[in-house]
Design a protein around this motif. Structure first.
Motif, PDB file in Angstrom:
ATOM      1  N   MET A 103      29.288  27.573  55.503  1.00  0.00           N
ATOM      2  CA  MET A 103      29.998  28.579  55.792  1.00  0.00           C
ATOM      3  C   MET A 103      31.501  28.314  56.586  1.00  0.00           C
ATOM      4  O   MET A 103      31.543  27.052  56.930  1.00  0.00           O
ATOM      5  CB  MET A 103      29.345  29.263  56.937  1.00  0.00           C
ATOM      6  N   SER A 104      32.354  29.077  56.206  1.00  0.00           N
ATOM      7  CA  SER A 104      33.551  28.821  56.897  1.00  0.00           C
ATOM      8  C   SER A 104      33.657  29.020  58.201  1.00  0.00           C
ATOM      9  O   SER A 104      32.839  29.596  58.729  1.00  0.00           O
ATOM     10  CB  SER A 104      34.632  29.556  55.952  1.00  0.00           C
ATOM     11  N   VAL A 105      35.105  28.773  58.600  1.00  0.00           N
ATOM     12  CA  VAL A 105      35.422  29.194  60.198  1.00  0.00           C
ATOM     13  C   VAL A 105      35.211  30.676  60.284  1.00  0.00           C
ATOM     14  O   VAL A 105      34.669  31.278  61.517  1.00  0.00           O
ATOM     15  CB  VAL A 105      36.855  28.667  60.542  1.00  0.00           C
ATOM     16  N   ILE A 106      35.612  31.368  59.419  1.00  0.00           N
ATOM     17  CA  ILE A 106      35.331  32.941  59.533  1.00  0.00           C
ATOM     18  C   ILE A 106      34.152  33.112  58.964  1.00  0.00           C
ATOM     19  O   ILE A 106      33.371  32.744  58.143  1.00  0.00           O
ATOM     20  CB  ILE A 106      36.500  33.747  58.369  1.00  0.00           C
ATOM     21  N   ASP A 107      33.226  33.792  59.926  1.00  0.00           N
ATOM     22  CA  ASP A 107      31.730  34.189  59.488  1.00  0.00           C
ATOM     23  C   ASP A 107      31.765  35.465  58.989  1.00  0.00           C
ATOM     24  O   ASP A 107      31.660  36.652  59.313  1.00  0.00           O
ATOM     25  CB  ASP A 107      30.938  34.219  60.775  1.00  0.00           C
ATOM     26  N   CYS A 108      31.472  35.427  57.639  1.00  0.00           N
ATOM     27  CA  CYS A 108      31.241  36.464  56.901  1.00  0.00           C
ATOM     28  C   CYS A 108      30.491  36.112  55.439  1.00  0.00           C
ATOM     29  O   CYS A 108      30.535  35.184  55.056  1.00  0.00           O
ATOM     30  CB  CYS A 108      32.656  37.163  56.224  1.00  0.00           C
ATOM     31  N   ASP A 109      29.772  37.155  54.954  1.00  0.00           N
ATOM     32  CA  ASP A 109      28.833  37.129  53.982  1.00  0.00           C
ATOM     33  C   ASP A 109      29.810  37.187  52.649  1.00  0.00           C
ATOM     34  O   ASP A 109      29.238  36.868  51.490  1.00  0.00           O
ATOM     35  CB  ASP A 109      27.751  38.068  53.963  1.00  0.00           C
ATOM     36  N   TYR A 110      30.807  37.647  52.507  1.00  0.00           N
ATOM     37  CA  TYR A 110      31.591  37.866  51.123  1.00  0.00           C
ATOM     38  C   TYR A 110      32.342  36.770  50.546  1.00  0.00           C
ATOM     39  O   TYR A 110      32.695  36.601  49.445  1.00  0.00           O
ATOM     40  CB  TYR A 110      32.378  39.133  51.450  1.00  0.00           C
ATOM     41  N   LEU A 111      32.523  35.435  51.440  1.00  0.00           N
ATOM     42  CA  LEU A 111      33.070  34.394  50.852  1.00  0.00           C
ATOM     43  C   LEU A 111      32.056  33.716  50.146  1.00  0.00           C
ATOM     44  O   LEU A 111      30.841  33.531  50.598  1.00  0.00           O
ATOM     45  CB  LEU A 111      33.372  33.539  52.145  1.00  0.00           C
ATOM     46  N   PRO A 112      32.351  33.022  49.101  1.00  0.00           N
ATOM     47  CA  PRO A 112      31.438  32.258  48.096  1.00  0.00           C
ATOM     48  C   PRO A 112      30.919  30.833  48.718  1.00  0.00           C
ATOM     49  O   PRO A 112      31.699  30.418  49.596  1.00  0.00           O
ATOM     50  CB  PRO A 112      32.009  31.836  46.873  1.00  0.00           C
ATOM     51  N   ALA A 113      29.555  30.628  48.783  1.00  0.00           N
ATOM     52  CA  ALA A 113      29.137  29.469  49.532  1.00  0.00           C
ATOM     53  C   ALA A 113      29.317  28.296  48.620  1.00  0.00           C
ATOM     54  O   ALA A 113      29.591  27.384  49.419  1.00  0.00           O
ATOM     55  CB  ALA A 113      27.556  29.507  49.489  1.00  0.00           C
ATOM     56  N   ASP A 114      29.925  28.103  47.462  1.00  0.00           N
ATOM     57  CA  ASP A 114      30.036  26.812  47.013  1.00  0.00           C
ATOM     58  C   ASP A 114      31.447  27.348  46.159  1.00  0.00           C
ATOM     59  O   ASP A 114      31.758  28.277  45.686  1.00  0.00           O
ATOM     60  CB  ASP A 114      29.045  26.502  46.011  1.00  0.00           C
ATOM     61  N   LYS A 115      32.248  25.917  45.744  1.00  0.00           N
ATOM     62  CA  LYS A 115      33.463  26.179  44.999  1.00  0.00           C
ATOM     63  C   LYS A 115      33.128  26.230  43.397  1.00  0.00           C
ATOM     64  O   LYS A 115      32.336  25.567  43.115  1.00  0.00           O
ATOM     65  CB  LYS A 115      34.257  24.953  45.452  1.00  0.00           C
ATOM     66  N   MET A 116      33.778  27.259  42.906  1.00  0.00           N
ATOM     67  CA  MET A 116      33.797  27.266  41.496  1.00  0.00           C
ATOM     68  C   MET A 116      34.763  26.553  40.981  1.00  0.00           C
ATOM     69  O   MET A 116      36.142  26.596  41.058  1.00  0.00           O
ATOM     70  CB  MET A 116      33.942  28.762  41.112  1.00  0.00           C
ATOM     71  N   VAL A 117      34.622  25.757  39.987  1.00  0.00           N
ATOM     72  CA  VAL A 117      35.538  24.749  39.174  1.00  0.00           C
ATOM     73  C   VAL A 117      35.966  25.360  37.842  1.00  0.00           C
ATOM     74  O   VAL A 117      34.957  25.843  36.981  1.00  0.00           O
ATOM     75  CB  VAL A 117      35.132  23.251  39.213  1.00  0.00           C
ATOM     76  N   LEU A 118      37.306  25.547  37.638  1.00  0.00           N
ATOM     77  CA  LEU A 118      37.679  26.250  36.301  1.00  0.00           C
ATOM     78  C   LEU A 118      37.618  25.122  35.169  1.00  0.00           C
ATOM     79  O   LEU A 118      37.976  23.773  35.651  1.00  0.00           O
ATOM     80  CB  LEU A 118      38.873  26.727  36.551  1.00  0.00           C
ATOM     81  N   PRO A 119      37.212  25.421  34.147  1.00  0.00           N
ATOM     82  CA  PRO A 119      36.970  24.394  32.776  1.00  0.00           C
ATOM     83  C   PRO A 119      38.657  24.150  32.568  1.00  0.00           C
ATOM     84  O   PRO A 119      39.509  24.972  32.751  1.00  0.00           O
ATOM     85  CB  PRO A 119      36.476  25.300  31.829  1.00  0.00           C
ATOM     86  N   PRO A 120      38.816  23.009  32.389  1.00  0.00           N
ATOM     87  CA  PRO A 120      40.364  22.517  31.938  1.00  0.00           C
ATOM     88  C   PRO A 120      40.900  23.303  30.803  1.00  0.00           C
ATOM     89  O   PRO A 120      42.109  23.824  30.927  1.00  0.00           O
ATOM     90  CB  PRO A 120      40.272  21.137  31.657  1.00  0.00           C
ATOM     91  N   GLU A 121      40.144  23.667  29.783  1.00  0.00           N
ATOM     92  CA  GLU A 121      40.905  24.560  28.757  1.00  0.00           C
ATOM     93  C   GLU A 121      41.058  25.996  29.277  1.00  0.00           C
ATOM     94  O   GLU A 121      42.256  26.451  28.980  1.00  0.00           O
ATOM     95  CB  GLU A 121      39.714  24.558  27.535  1.00  0.00           C
ATOM     96  N   LEU A 122      40.325  26.460  30.124  1.00  0.00           N
ATOM     97  CA  LEU A 122      40.622  27.725  30.903  1.00  0.00           C
ATOM     98  C   LEU A 122      41.776  27.618  31.684  1.00  0.00           C
ATOM     99  O   LEU A 122      42.741  28.509  31.830  1.00  0.00           O
ATOM    100  CB  LEU A 122      39.446  28.408  31.619  1.00  0.00           C
ATOM    101  N   ALA A 123      42.108  26.999  32.389  1.00  0.00           N
ATOM    102  CA  ALA A 123      43.098  26.314  33.211  1.00  0.00           C
ATOM    103  C   ALA A 123      44.249  26.383  32.694  1.00  0.00           C
ATOM    104  O   ALA A 123      45.576  26.994  32.865  1.00  0.00           O
ATOM    105  CB  ALA A 123      42.725  25.244  34.171  1.00  0.00           C
ATOM    106  N   LEU A 124      44.362  25.588  31.469  1.00  0.00           N
ATOM    107  CA  LEU A 124      45.552  25.536  30.524  1.00  0.00           C
ATOM    108  C   LEU A 124      45.961  26.671  29.891  1.00  0.00           C
ATOM    109  O   LEU A 124      47.352  27.135  29.870  1.00  0.00           O
ATOM    110  CB  LEU A 124      45.179  24.581  29.366  1.00  0.00           C
ATOM    111  N   LEU A 125      44.859  27.736  29.529  1.00  0.00           N
ATOM    112  CA  LEU A 125      45.345  28.851  28.830  1.00  0.00           C
ATOM    113  C   LEU A 125      45.826  29.735  30.193  1.00  0.00           C
ATOM    114  O   LEU A 125      46.749  30.447  29.770  1.00  0.00           O
ATOM    115  CB  LEU A 125      44.094  29.542  28.215  1.00  0.00           C
ATOM    116  N   ILE A 126      45.420  29.900  31.297  1.00  0.00           N
ATOM    117  CA  ILE A 126      46.049  30.605  32.354  1.00  0.00           C
ATOM    118  C   ILE A 126      47.334  30.225  32.611  1.00  0.00           C
ATOM    119  O   ILE A 126      48.261  30.776  32.869  1.00  0.00           O
ATOM    120  CB  ILE A 126      45.171  30.546  33.704  1.00  0.00           C
ATOM    121  N   MET A 127      47.611  28.577  32.623  1.00  0.00           N
ATOM    122  CA  MET A 127      49.012  28.286  32.941  1.00  0.00           C
ATOM    123  C   MET A 127      50.210  28.593  31.867  1.00  0.00           C
ATOM    124  O   MET A 127      51.193  29.197  32.086  1.00  0.00           O
ATOM    125  CB  MET A 127      48.940  26.818  33.065  1.00  0.00           C
ATOM    126  N   THR A 128      49.443  28.698  30.401  1.00  0.00           N
ATOM    127  CA  THR A 128      50.416  29.077  29.316  1.00  0.00           C
ATOM    128  C   THR A 128      50.773  30.528  29.399  1.00  0.00           C
ATOM    129  O   THR A 128      51.717  30.881  29.235  1.00  0.00           O
ATOM    130  CB  THR A 128      49.545  28.782  28.145  1.00  0.00           C
TER     131      THR A 128
END
Length: 66
Positions: free
Chosen positions: A1-26
């Motif tokens: 849990m983060s410093v802010i105590d709330c249920d709506y924050l994701p518990a784990d970090k989502m990693v973007l696939p490199p090809e999706l990140a490249l398309l977003i940047m483009t």
């Protein structure tokens, strides 16, 4: 849990696939270039109109905050 105590924050970090990140940047780069072109066209149009109406170039510079 983060410093802010709330249920709506994701518990784990989502990693973007490199090809999706490249398309977003483009896509973001293309959007920024289109916006820059529109801004340049609009600023040029506004400056020409002011000069045509007899405004001094220094006044146009100041009014447009250039």
């Amino acid at each position: 849990m983060s410093v802010i105590d709330c249920d709506y924050l994701p518990a784990d970090k989502m990693v973007l696939p490199p090809e999706l990140a490249l398309l977003i940047m483009t896509k973001a780069s293309a959007m920024a270039a289109a916006f820059e072109e529109q801004a340049l066209d609009q600023l040029t149009k506004d400056a020409r109109r002011a000069l045509t109406q007899g405004a001094e170039p220094r006044r146009v510079i100041r009014d447009m905050r250039l």
